[in-house]
Scaffold this motif. Structure first.
Motif, short mmCIF file in Angstrom:
data_model
loop_
_atom_site.label_atom_id
_atom_site.label_comp_id
_atom_site.label_asym_id
_atom_site.label_seq_id
_atom_site.Cartn_x
_atom_site.Cartn_y
_atom_site.Cartn_z
N PHE A 189 -2.36 9.31 -15.04
CA PHE A 189 -1.87 8.55 -13.88
C PHE A 189 -2.48 7.15 -13.89
O PHE A 189 -1.76 6.16 -13.72
CB PHE A 189 -2.23 9.29 -12.58
N GLU A 232 -0.92 5.06 -16.69
CA GLU A 232 0.46 4.64 -16.36
C GLU A 232 0.46 3.58 -15.27
O GLU A 232 1.25 2.63 -15.32
CB GLU A 232 1.31 5.85 -15.94
N LEU A 233 -0.40 3.73 -14.28
CA LEU A 233 -0.49 2.72 -13.21
C LEU A 233 -1.00 1.40 -13.76
O LEU A 233 -0.50 0.33 -13.40
CB LEU A 233 -1.39 3.24 -12.09
N ILE A 237 0.49 -1.69 -5.65
CA ILE A 237 -0.39 -1.08 -6.65
C ILE A 237 -1.84 -1.27 -6.24
O ILE A 237 -2.66 -0.35 -6.33
CB ILE A 237 -0.12 -1.63 -8.06
N TYR A 274 7.99 4.02 -12.72
CA TYR A 274 7.69 4.45 -11.35
C TYR A 274 8.13 5.89 -11.11
O TYR A 274 7.49 6.61 -10.32
CB TYR A 274 8.30 3.49 -10.32
N THR A 288 7.93 8.26 -13.35
CA THR A 288 6.82 9.01 -13.95
C THR A 288 5.62 9.02 -13.02
O THR A 288 5.00 10.08 -12.80
CB THR A 288 6.44 8.39 -15.31
N LEU A 289 5.28 7.87 -12.47
CA LEU A 289 4.14 7.79 -11.55
C LEU A 289 4.37 8.67 -10.31
O LEU A 289 3.44 9.33 -9.83
CB LEU A 289 3.89 6.35 -11.13
N ALA A 327 1.99 11.64 -9.24
CA ALA A 327 1.37 11.60 -7.91
C ALA A 327 1.64 12.89 -7.14
O ALA A 327 0.74 13.43 -6.47
CB ALA A 327 1.86 10.39 -7.12
N ILE A 366 4.68 4.37 -4.11
CA ILE A 366 5.35 4.44 -5.42
C ILE A 366 6.85 4.57 -5.22
O ILE A 366 7.65 3.87 -5.88
CB ILE A 366 4.79 5.61 -6.25
#
Length: 168
Positions: free
Chosen positions: A10, A13-14, A58, A116, A118-119, A123, A135
């Motif tokens: 996570f 990716e972020l 973010i 996003y 994927t995030l 999450a 997100i």
């Protein structure tokens, strides 16, 4: 960088999309100047403001989750931005360049939508209930921008480029 847990994934990716958004804030003014169609140029300017808000989101996620982003450069966005520079250099200003700019911008949006998405999935899996709405808000903005670009292309952008071909 070795990623060994879903939490680390996570954060990775972020960090990646944070880099992508930062790179995009530098590229959007150039795209706005390169666009011949004023509606497209204005769309790039408005997306710059939206992107700055996404970066702020973010930052909020980082604060909420008490995490630190990794210092990485998003290679995918770097490549997409380079493609945009090549379009500007290779195609004379006008409808054809605008059609190519729209296509390039949609590639960027599709990348961001995937990132996003994927995030959001990560999450949810991690139980980050406070971060998830932030997100998802950005994900919806990216989808809306993609739809606006599609409309610009369908409402004449691509047709004007085809007419330019016919006149040549």
């Amino acid at each position: 960088m070795a990623v060994k847990t879903i939490e680390e994934l996570f954060i990775h990716e972020l960090s990646d999309i944070y880099s992508a958004e930062k790179q995009l804030t530098k590229a959007l003014p150039r795209l706005a100047r390169a666009a011949d169609n004023e509606e497209l140029a204005e769309g790039f300017r408005l997306h710059l403001e939206e992107t700055q808000g996404q970066i702020e989101r973010i930052d909020q996620i980082v604060d909420l989750l008490d995490i630190r982003l990794k210092r990485i450069k998003c290679a995918a966005m770097e490549g997409l931005i380079e493609e945009g520079k090549e379009v500007i250099d290779a195609i004379e200003a006008g409808p054809l360049r605008d059609a190519a700019l729209i296509g390039g911008a949609q590639k960027v949006e599709h990348y961001e939508i995937a990132a996003y998405g994927t995030l959001a999935a990560l999450a949810k899996q991690l139980g980050y209930k406070d971060a998830l709405p932030l997100i998802l808000e950005t994900l919806e903005e990216e989808k809306a921008t993609d739809e606006k670009l599609t409309l610009l292309a369908e409402q004449g952008g691509n047709q004007r480029a085809a007419q330019q071909r016919d006149a040549a």
